[in-house]
Scaffold this motif. Structure first.
Motif, PDB file in Angstrom:
ATOM      1  N   SER A 159       0.824  -1.205   0.000  1.00  0.00           N
ATOM      2  CA  SER A 159       0.000   0.000   0.000  1.00  0.00           C
ATOM      3  C   SER A 159       0.862   1.260   0.000  1.00  0.00           C
ATOM      4  CB  SER A 159      -0.942  -0.006   1.196  1.00  0.00           C
ATOM      5  OG  SER A 159      -0.193   0.010   2.393  1.00  0.00           O
ATOM      6  N   TRP A 160       2.087   1.182   0.532  1.00  0.00           N
ATOM      7  CA  TRP A 160       2.970   2.352   0.551  1.00  0.00           C
ATOM      8  C   TRP A 160       3.431   2.704  -0.854  1.00  0.00           C
ATOM      9  CZ3 TRP A 160       2.723   5.375   4.419  1.00  0.00           C
ATOM     10  CH2 TRP A 160       2.437   4.890   5.677  1.00  0.00           C
ATOM     11  N   VAL A 161       3.660   1.705  -1.678  1.00  0.00           N
ATOM     12  CA  VAL A 161       4.085   1.977  -3.054  1.00  0.00           C
ATOM     13  C   VAL A 161       2.951   2.659  -3.809  1.00  0.00           C
ATOM     14  CG1 VAL A 161       4.791   0.904  -5.223  1.00  0.00           C
ATOM     15  CG2 VAL A 161       5.740   0.085  -3.068  1.00  0.00           C
ATOM     16  N   SER A 162       1.749   2.171  -3.658  1.00  0.00           N
ATOM     17  CA  SER A 162       0.592   2.778  -4.315  1.00  0.00           C
ATOM     18  C   SER A 162       0.379   4.206  -3.830  1.00  0.00           C
ATOM     19  CB  SER A 162      -0.669   1.956  -4.050  1.00  0.00           C
ATOM     20  OG  SER A 162      -0.506   0.652  -4.549  1.00  0.00           O
ATOM     21  N   THR A 163       0.528   4.425  -2.535  1.00  0.00           N
ATOM     22  CA  THR A 163       0.373   5.768  -1.976  1.00  0.00           C
ATOM     23  C   THR A 163       1.440   6.707  -2.526  1.00  0.00           C
ATOM     24  OG1 THR A 163      -0.533   4.803   0.042  1.00  0.00           O
ATOM     25  CG2 THR A 163       0.232   7.085   0.172  1.00  0.00           C
ATOM     26  N   ALA A 164       2.661   6.247  -2.618  1.00  0.00           N
ATOM     27  CA  ALA A 164       3.746   7.086  -3.148  1.00  0.00           C
ATOM     28  C   ALA A 164       3.504   7.426  -4.617  1.00  0.00           C
ATOM     29  CB  ALA A 164       5.082   6.365  -2.970  1.00  0.00           C
ATOM     30  N   ILE A 165       2.986   6.497  -5.391  1.00  0.00           N
ATOM     31  CA  ILE A 165       2.696   6.764  -6.802  1.00  0.00           C
ATOM     32  C   ILE A 165       1.612   7.824  -6.936  1.00  0.00           C
ATOM     33  CG2 ILE A 165       1.701   5.742  -8.894  1.00  0.00           C
ATOM     34  CD1 ILE A 165       3.187   3.161  -8.177  1.00  0.00           C
ATOM     35  N   VAL A 166       0.557   7.722  -6.133  1.00  0.00           N
ATOM     36  CA  VAL A 166      -0.536   8.704  -6.190  1.00  0.00           C
ATOM     37  C   VAL A 166      -0.048  10.078  -5.772  1.00  0.00           C
ATOM     38  CG1 VAL A 166      -2.750   9.344  -5.149  1.00  0.00           C
ATOM     39  CG2 VAL A 166      -2.350   6.999  -5.893  1.00  0.00           C
ATOM     40  N   ILE A 167       0.697  10.158  -4.677  1.00  0.00           N
ATOM     41  CA  ILE A 167       1.210  11.455  -4.212  1.00  0.00           C
ATOM     42  C   ILE A 167       2.182  12.040  -5.236  1.00  0.00           C
ATOM     43  CG2 ILE A 167       2.646  12.559  -2.438  1.00  0.00           C
ATOM     44  CD1 ILE A 167       1.278  10.727  -0.394  1.00  0.00           C
ATOM     45  N   GLY A 168       2.999  11.209  -5.852  1.00  0.00           N
ATOM     46  CA  GLY A 168       3.918  11.691  -6.886  1.00  0.00           C
ATOM     47  C   GLY A 168       3.184  12.236  -8.095  1.00  0.00           C
ATOM     48  N   CYS A 169       2.122  11.575  -8.509  1.00  0.00           N
ATOM     49  CA  CYS A 169       1.326  12.067  -9.641  1.00  0.00           C
ATOM     50  C   CYS A 169       0.659  13.389  -9.306  1.00  0.00           C
ATOM     51  CB  CYS A 169       0.289  11.033 -10.056  1.00  0.00           C
ATOM     52  SG  CYS A 169       1.001   9.577 -10.842  1.00  0.00           S
ATOM     53  N   VAL A 170       0.108  13.514  -8.107  1.00  0.00           N
ATOM     54  CA  VAL A 170      -0.535  14.769  -7.695  1.00  0.00           C
ATOM     55  C   VAL A 170       0.494  15.887  -7.652  1.00  0.00           C
ATOM     56  CG1 VAL A 170      -1.680  15.923  -5.755  1.00  0.00           C
ATOM     57  CG2 VAL A 170      -2.421  13.647  -6.461  1.00  0.00           C
ATOM     58  N   ALA A 171       1.679  15.607  -7.122  1.00  0.00           N
ATOM     59  CA  ALA A 171       2.733  16.629  -7.071  1.00  0.00           C
ATOM     60  C   ALA A 171       3.167  17.037  -8.482  1.00  0.00           C
ATOM     61  CB  ALA A 171       3.921  16.106  -6.272  1.00  0.00           C
ATOM     62  N   ALA A 172       3.299  16.092  -9.382  1.00  0.00           N
ATOM     63  CA  ALA A 172       3.692  16.406 -10.762  1.00  0.00           C
ATOM     64  C   ALA A 172       2.640  17.271 -11.441  1.00  0.00           C
ATOM     65  CB  ALA A 172       3.904  15.108 -11.540  1.00  0.00           C
ATOM     66  N   VAL A 173       1.359  16.996 -11.211  1.00  0.00           N
ATOM     67  CA  VAL A 173       0.293  17.816 -11.800  1.00  0.00           C
ATOM     68  C   VAL A 173       0.322  19.221 -11.208  1.00  0.00           C
ATOM     69  CG1 VAL A 173      -2.230  18.078 -11.925  1.00  0.00           C
ATOM     70  CG2 VAL A 173      -1.189  15.870 -12.413  1.00  0.00           C
ATOM     71  N   MET A 174       0.566  19.334  -9.907  1.00  0.00           N
ATOM     72  CA  MET A 174       0.637  20.659  -9.278  1.00  0.00           C
ATOM     73  C   MET A 174       1.802  21.464  -9.834  1.00  0.00           C
ATOM     74  SD  MET A 174      -0.343  19.612  -5.352  1.00  0.00           S
ATOM     75  CE  MET A 174       0.061  21.205  -4.672  1.00  0.00           C
ATOM     76  N   VAL A 175       2.944  20.825 -10.026  1.00  0.00           N
ATOM     77  CA  VAL A 175       4.111  21.523 -10.593  1.00  0.00           C
ATOM     78  C   VAL A 175       3.819  21.944 -12.027  1.00  0.00           C
ATOM     79  CG1 VAL A 175       6.509  21.190 -11.329  1.00  0.00           C
ATOM     80  CG2 VAL A 175       5.796  20.443  -9.062  1.00  0.00           C
ATOM     81  N   LEU A 176       3.186  21.081 -12.805  1.00  0.00           N
ATOM     82  CA  LEU A 176       2.854  21.408 -14.188  1.00  0.00           C
ATOM     83  C   LEU A 176       1.883  22.579 -14.259  1.00  0.00           C
ATOM     84  CD1 LEU A 176       3.099  20.613 -17.184  1.00  0.00           C
ATOM     85  CD2 LEU A 176       1.142  19.110 -16.834  1.00  0.00           C
ATOM     86  N   ILE A 177       0.860  22.586 -13.399  1.00  0.00           N
ATOM     87  CA  ILE A 177      -0.087  23.706 -13.376  1.00  0.00           C
ATOM     88  C   ILE A 177       0.621  24.991 -12.969  1.00  0.00           C
ATOM     89  CG2 ILE A 177      -2.110  24.640 -12.165  1.00  0.00           C
ATOM     90  CD1 ILE A 177      -3.217  21.772 -12.097  1.00  0.00           C
ATOM     91  N   GLY A 178       1.489  24.926 -11.961  1.00  0.00           N
ATOM     92  CA  GLY A 178       2.252  26.114 -11.548  1.00  0.00           C
ATOM     93  C   GLY A 178       3.151  26.614 -12.662  1.00  0.00           C
ATOM     94  N   PHE A 179       3.781  25.710 -13.390  1.00  0.00           N
ATOM     95  CA  PHE A 179       4.653  26.114 -14.499  1.00  0.00           C
ATOM     96  C   PHE A 179       3.853  26.791 -15.613  1.00  0.00           C
ATOM     97  CE2 PHE A 179       6.748  25.068 -18.568  1.00  0.00           C
ATOM     98  CZ  PHE A 179       7.929  25.763 -18.362  1.00  0.00           C
ATOM     99  N   VAL A 180       2.659  26.244 -15.917  1.00  0.00           N
ATOM    100  CA  VAL A 180       1.821  26.826 -16.962  1.00  0.00           C
ATOM    101  C   VAL A 180       1.345  28.211 -16.542  1.00  0.00           C
ATOM    102  CG1 VAL A 180      -0.406  26.572 -18.136  1.00  0.00           C
ATOM    103  CG2 VAL A 180       1.115  24.621 -17.948  1.00  0.00           C
ATOM    104  N   GLN A 181       0.973  28.390 -15.299  1.00  0.00           N
ATOM    105  CA  GLN A 181       0.511  29.697 -14.830  1.00  0.00           C
ATOM    106  C   GLN A 181       1.667  30.700 -14.787  1.00  0.00           C
ATOM    107  OE1 GLN A 181      -1.440  29.113 -11.080  1.00  0.00           O
ATOM    108  NE2 GLN A 181      -3.369  28.479 -12.031  1.00  0.00           N
TER     109      GLN A 181
END
Length: 85
Positions: free
Chosen positions: A58-80
């Motif tokens: 479950s820790w691997v799955s949690t890390a993948i989800v948190i990593g994807c959310v962080a990547a989307v947040m960085v991408l949105i910040g970069f676009v803005q």
């Protein structure tokens, strides 16, 4: 009155259900004949179609989800950030 007696006699379910010998349905007879010649392979009840591979922790799955959310947040910040220049 005789017509009513015929109707009751024809649909007397209590009498029919109390019969000593009950004939199987046509499908049951067909399957019994088919299985006599070629019996079906044994299969567990509601067997899985494919064996399931090993599960990740479950820790691997949690890390993948948190990593994807962080990547989307960085991408949105970069676009803005790039849109404001």
């Amino acid at each position: 009155m005789a017509e009513q007696d015929d109707w009751e006699r024809e649909f007397d379910h209590v009498w029919a259900n109390s019969a000593e010998h009950k004939e199987p349905s046509a499908r049951a007879r067909m399957l019994a004949a088919r299985w006599r010649e070629n019996p079906p392979d044994p299969a567990p009840f509601r067997a899985d179609p494919d064996p399931v591979g090993p599960r990740r922790s479950s820790w691997v799955s949690t890390a993948i989800v948190i990593g994807c959310v962080a990547a989307v947040m960085v991408l949105i910040g970069f676009v803005q950030l790039s849109a404001s220049y």
